[in-house]
Design a protein around this motif. Structure first.
Motif, PDB file in Angstrom:
ATOM      1  N   ASP A 135      -3.838  -4.478  10.468  1.00 28.76           N
ATOM      2  CA  ASP A 135      -2.629  -4.143  11.230  1.00 28.76           C
ATOM      3  C   ASP A 135      -1.601  -3.418  10.364  1.00 28.76           C
ATOM      4  OD1 ASP A 135      -3.642  -5.330  13.555  1.00 28.76           O
ATOM      5  OD2 ASP A 135      -2.851  -7.301  13.000  1.00 28.76           O
ATOM      6  N   GLY A 136      -2.093  -2.541   9.487  1.00 28.28           N
ATOM      7  CA  GLY A 136      -1.210  -1.728   8.663  1.00 28.28           C
ATOM      8  C   GLY A 136      -0.661  -2.419   7.437  1.00 28.28           C
ATOM      9  N   GLN A 137      -0.978  -3.698   7.233  1.00 25.66           N
ATOM     10  CA  GLN A 137      -0.477  -4.434   6.077  1.00 25.66           C
ATOM     11  C   GLN A 137      -1.609  -4.698   5.077  1.00 25.66           C
ATOM     12  OE1 GLN A 137       2.890  -3.796   6.953  1.00 25.66           O
ATOM     13  NE2 GLN A 137       3.040  -5.550   5.577  1.00 25.66           N
ATOM     14  N   CYS A 138      -1.283  -4.605   3.803  1.00 25.06           N
ATOM     15  CA  CYS A 138      -2.284  -4.883   2.778  1.00 25.06           C
ATOM     16  C   CYS A 138      -1.621  -5.560   1.591  1.00 25.06           C
ATOM     17  CB  CYS A 138      -2.989  -3.602   2.339  1.00 25.06           C
ATOM     18  SG  CYS A 138      -1.920  -2.422   1.480  1.00 25.06           S
ATOM     19  N   THR A 139      -2.438  -6.123   0.718  1.00 25.87           N
ATOM     20  CA  THR A 139      -1.939  -6.759  -0.495  1.00 25.87           C
ATOM     21  C   THR A 139      -2.373  -5.930  -1.691  1.00 25.87           C
ATOM     22  OG1 THR A 139      -2.069  -8.952   0.520  1.00 25.87           O
ATOM     23  CG2 THR A 139      -1.914  -8.867  -1.872  1.00 25.87           C
ATOM     24  N   VAL A 140      -1.410  -5.655  -2.571  1.00 24.19           N
ATOM     25  CA  VAL A 140      -1.669  -4.804  -3.727  1.00 24.19           C
ATOM     26  C   VAL A 140      -1.424  -5.602  -5.003  1.00 24.19           C
ATOM     27  CG1 VAL A 140      -0.988  -2.692  -4.931  1.00 24.19           C
ATOM     28  CG2 VAL A 140      -0.991  -2.752  -2.432  1.00 24.19           C
ATOM     29  N   LYS A 141      -2.391  -5.553  -5.915  1.00 25.00           N
ATOM     30  CA  LYS A 141      -2.241  -6.203  -7.214  1.00 25.00           C
ATOM     31  C   LYS A 141      -1.472  -5.270  -8.137  1.00 25.00           C
ATOM     32  CE  LYS A 141      -4.869  -8.267 -11.017  1.00 25.00           C
ATOM     33  NZ  LYS A 141      -6.240  -8.540 -11.550  1.00 25.00           N
ATOM     34  N   THR A 142      -0.331  -5.727  -8.663  1.00 22.87           N
ATOM     35  CA  THR A 142       0.528  -4.895  -9.495  1.00 22.87           C
ATOM     36  C   THR A 142       0.911  -5.654 -10.765  1.00 22.87           C
ATOM     37  OG1 THR A 142       2.701  -5.630  -8.724  1.00 22.87           O
ATOM     38  CG2 THR A 142       1.530  -4.036  -7.328  1.00 22.87           C
ATOM     39  N   VAL A 143       1.678  -4.980 -11.620  1.00 27.45           N
ATOM     40  CA  VAL A 143       2.178  -5.623 -12.822  1.00 27.45           C
ATOM     41  C   VAL A 143       3.138  -6.759 -12.475  1.00 27.45           C
ATOM     42  CG1 VAL A 143       4.149  -4.062 -13.067  1.00 27.45           C
ATOM     43  CG2 VAL A 143       3.169  -5.135 -15.107  1.00 27.45           C
ATOM     44  N   PHE A 144       3.704  -6.745 -11.262  1.00 21.77           N
ATOM     45  CA  PHE A 144       4.607  -7.800 -10.812  1.00 21.77           C
ATOM     46  C   PHE A 144       3.869  -8.945 -10.129  1.00 21.77           C
ATOM     47  CE2 PHE A 144       7.385  -3.904 -10.309  1.00 21.77           C
ATOM     48  CZ  PHE A 144       8.091  -4.115 -11.484  1.00 21.77           C
ATOM     49  N   GLY A 145       2.557  -8.832 -10.005  1.00 24.74           N
ATOM     50  CA  GLY A 145       1.783  -9.788  -9.228  1.00 24.74           C
ATOM     51  C   GLY A 145       1.357  -9.159  -7.910  1.00 24.74           C
ATOM     52  N   GLU A 146       0.975  -9.980  -6.957  1.00 23.52           N
ATOM     53  CA  GLU A 146       0.529  -9.478  -5.664  1.00 23.52           C
ATOM     54  C   GLU A 146       1.727  -9.128  -4.789  1.00 23.52           C
ATOM     55  OE1 GLU A 146      -2.210 -12.133  -3.822  1.00 23.52           O
ATOM     56  OE2 GLU A 146      -3.603 -12.122  -5.524  1.00 23.52           O
ATOM     57  N   ILE A 147       1.693  -7.919  -4.216  1.00 23.70           N
ATOM     58  CA  ILE A 147       2.774  -7.443  -3.357  1.00 23.70           C
ATOM     59  C   ILE A 147       2.213  -7.090  -1.990  1.00 23.70           C
ATOM     60  CG2 ILE A 147       4.396  -5.536  -2.966  1.00 23.70           C
ATOM     61  CD1 ILE A 147       4.999  -5.497  -5.886  1.00 23.70           C
ATOM     62  N   SER A 148       2.838  -7.605  -0.949  1.00 22.50           N
ATOM     63  CA  SER A 148       2.480  -7.249   0.421  1.00 22.50           C
ATOM     64  C   SER A 148       3.137  -5.920   0.755  1.00 22.50           C
ATOM     65  CB  SER A 148       2.947  -8.332   1.386  1.00 22.50           C
ATOM     66  OG  SER A 148       2.670  -7.972   2.731  1.00 22.50           O
ATOM     67  N   ALA A 149       2.350  -4.972   1.264  1.00 24.00           N
ATOM     68  CA  ALA A 149       2.866  -3.626   1.487  1.00 24.00           C
ATOM     69  C   ALA A 149       2.372  -3.068   2.813  1.00 24.00           C
ATOM     70  CB  ALA A 149       2.445  -2.707   0.343  1.00 24.00           C
ATOM     71  N   HIS A 150       3.017  -1.980   3.228  1.00 26.67           N
ATOM     72  CA  HIS A 150       2.662  -1.279   4.462  1.00 26.67           C
ATOM     73  C   HIS A 150       1.801  -0.073   4.110  1.00 26.67           C
ATOM     74  CE1 HIS A 150       2.887   0.389   8.442  1.00 26.67           C
ATOM     75  NE2 HIS A 150       3.518   1.463   8.023  1.00 26.67           N
ATOM     76  N   ALA A 151       0.625   0.016   4.729  1.00 29.46           N
ATOM     77  CA  ALA A 151      -0.298   1.118   4.452  1.00 29.46           C
ATOM     78  C   ALA A 151      -0.079   2.241   5.457  1.00 29.46           C
ATOM     79  CB  ALA A 151      -1.748   0.638   4.515  1.00 29.46           C
ATOM     80  N   VAL A 152       0.183   3.453   4.965  1.00 30.51           N
ATOM     81  CA  VAL A 152       0.360   4.603   5.850  1.00 30.51           C
ATOM     82  C   VAL A 152      -0.903   5.459   5.899  1.00 30.51           C
ATOM     83  CG1 VAL A 152       2.860   4.675   5.537  1.00 30.51           C
ATOM     84  CG2 VAL A 152       1.394   5.972   3.983  1.00 30.51           C
ATOM     85  N   GLU A 153      -1.914   5.098   5.091  1.00 24.47           N
ATOM     86  CA  GLU A 153      -3.195   5.794   5.071  1.00 24.47           C
ATOM     87  C   GLU A 153      -4.306   4.752   5.070  1.00 24.47           C
ATOM     88  OE1 GLU A 153      -4.049   8.962   5.131  1.00 24.47           O
ATOM     89  OE2 GLU A 153      -2.082   9.902   5.032  1.00 24.47           O
ATOM     90  N   PRO A 154      -5.514   5.104   5.562  1.00 22.23           N
ATOM     91  CA  PRO A 154      -6.640   4.164   5.457  1.00 22.23           C
ATOM     92  C   PRO A 154      -6.940   3.854   3.984  1.00 22.23           C
ATOM     93  CG  PRO A 154      -7.138   5.959   6.980  1.00 22.23           C
ATOM     94  CD  PRO A 154      -5.878   6.344   6.271  1.00 22.23           C
ATOM     95  N   LEU A 155      -7.148   2.584   3.683  1.00 19.54           N
ATOM     96  CA  LEU A 155      -7.415   2.158   2.311  1.00 19.54           C
ATOM     97  C   LEU A 155      -8.579   1.186   2.282  1.00 19.54           C
ATOM     98  CD1 LEU A 155      -3.731   1.434   1.160  1.00 19.54           C
ATOM     99  CD2 LEU A 155      -5.143   3.384   0.446  1.00 19.54           C
ATOM    100  N   ASN A 156      -9.225   1.107   1.115  1.00 19.32           N
ATOM    101  CA  ASN A 156     -10.301   0.164   0.898  1.00 19.32           C
ATOM    102  C   ASN A 156      -9.987  -0.706  -0.303  1.00 19.32           C
ATOM    103  OD1 ASN A 156     -12.158   1.209   2.979  1.00 19.32           O
ATOM    104  ND2 ASN A 156     -12.303   3.009   1.653  1.00 19.32           N
ATOM    105  N   ALA A 157     -10.623  -1.862  -0.371  1.00 22.15           N
ATOM    106  CA  ALA A 157     -10.436  -2.745  -1.513  1.00 22.15           C
ATOM    107  C   ALA A 157     -10.803  -2.007  -2.798  1.00 22.15           C
ATOM    108  CB  ALA A 157     -11.290  -4.000  -1.350  1.00 22.15           C
ATOM    109  N   GLY A 158      -9.951  -2.137  -3.801  1.00 20.53           N
ATOM    110  CA  GLY A 158     -10.203  -1.500  -5.079  1.00 20.53           C
ATOM    111  C   GLY A 158      -9.557  -0.148  -5.247  1.00 20.53           C
ATOM    112  N   ASP A 159      -9.028   0.429  -4.159  1.00 18.06           N
ATOM    113  CA  ASP A 159      -8.364   1.733  -4.263  1.00 18.06           C
ATOM    114  C   ASP A 159      -7.120   1.634  -5.141  1.00 18.06           C
ATOM    115  OD1 ASP A 159     -10.225   2.906  -2.638  1.00 18.06           O
ATOM    116  OD2 ASP A 159      -8.931   3.058  -0.870  1.00 18.06           O
ATOM    117  N   ALA A 160      -6.943   2.623  -6.018  1.00 15.82           N
ATOM    118  CA  ALA A 160      -5.728   2.711  -6.820  1.00 15.82           C
ATOM    119  C   ALA A 160      -4.627   3.334  -5.974  1.00 15.82           C
ATOM    120  CB  ALA A 160      -5.976   3.543  -8.073  1.00 15.82           C
TER     121      ALA A 160
END
Length: 204
Positions: free
Chosen positions: A104-129
């Motif tokens: 539903d347009g939301q994804c979790t991104v692993k960052t230097v700050f830890g895991e961040i919940s974000a809004h995806a504006v493009e199709p993404l797959n697990a592991g994408d930078a």
């Protein structure tokens, strides 16, 4: 205005002509643009301000190729690339990798700050930078730990720049730095701790 360099003035006039701005409005517009030119000293940034201010639909080009088309709000709030996000205004970039495909347009991104919940504006797959873009005015600041705030970080105020209608605040979180833009009533002093929340719908 005399304060506008010739190269900048040419870019501005080209944009105004494309948008068919009435001649009677040119003086007022150019006076406003002169203030932008004085602040930014950057013709590219000035051209971006012209487009956002005057257009209902704009196309952002990179190296002669159209990379995104949309309304000014869409371009500013939902940039589809790092280039577009940086082109239309100041932003904080946070590099990371996608942990799971968006739902539903939301994804979790692993960052230097830890895991961040974000809004995806493009199709993404697990592991994408990816590079998250969060505008300075979208960072939410609190001196006390807020309950239930998304993507909550704790940092220290490094610098403050009073601009009248707002204040720019540089915040150090670990070894990283974030730029926040807040109401001038925000008065947390330099060296003081502060909590920073990144709204997930504004982290794109």
């Amino acid at each position: 205005p005399k304060s506008l360099p010739l190269g900048v003035l040419v870019k501005v006039l080209q944009a105004l002509l494309v948008e068919r701005v009435p001649i009677r409005n040119l003086r007022t517009i150019l006076e406003s643009l002169a203030e932008i030119a004085a602040r930014t000293q950057d013709p590219t940034a000035l051209a971006a301000h012209v487009r956002l201010a005057l257009s209902r639909q704009i196309a952002v080009m990179n190296a002669g190729r159209i990379v995104q088309v949309g309304t000014p709000r869409e371009i500013y709030e939902s940039p589809r690339s790092r280039f577009v996000a940086d082109f239309v205004g100041e932003t904080n970039f946070i590099d990371g990798s996608v942990l799971a495909a968006p739902v539903d347009g939301q994804c979790t991104v692993k960052t230097v700050f830890g895991e961040i919940s974000a809004h995806a504006v493009e199709p993404l797959n697990a592991g994408d930078a990816v590079a998250l873009s969060v505008r300075p005015e979208d960072l939410v600041l609190d001196e006390a730990r807020p309950a239930g705030a998304p993507n909550l970080l704790e940092g220290l105020v490094q610098a403050r720049e009073f601009l009248g209608e707002c204040v720019n605040i540089e915040i150090r979180v670990g070894e990283e730095r974030l730029l926040a833009r807040a109401h001038p009533s925000q008065r947390t002093g330099i060296g003081k701790p502060i909590f920073v929340s990144l709204p997930d719908r504004k982290s794109v």
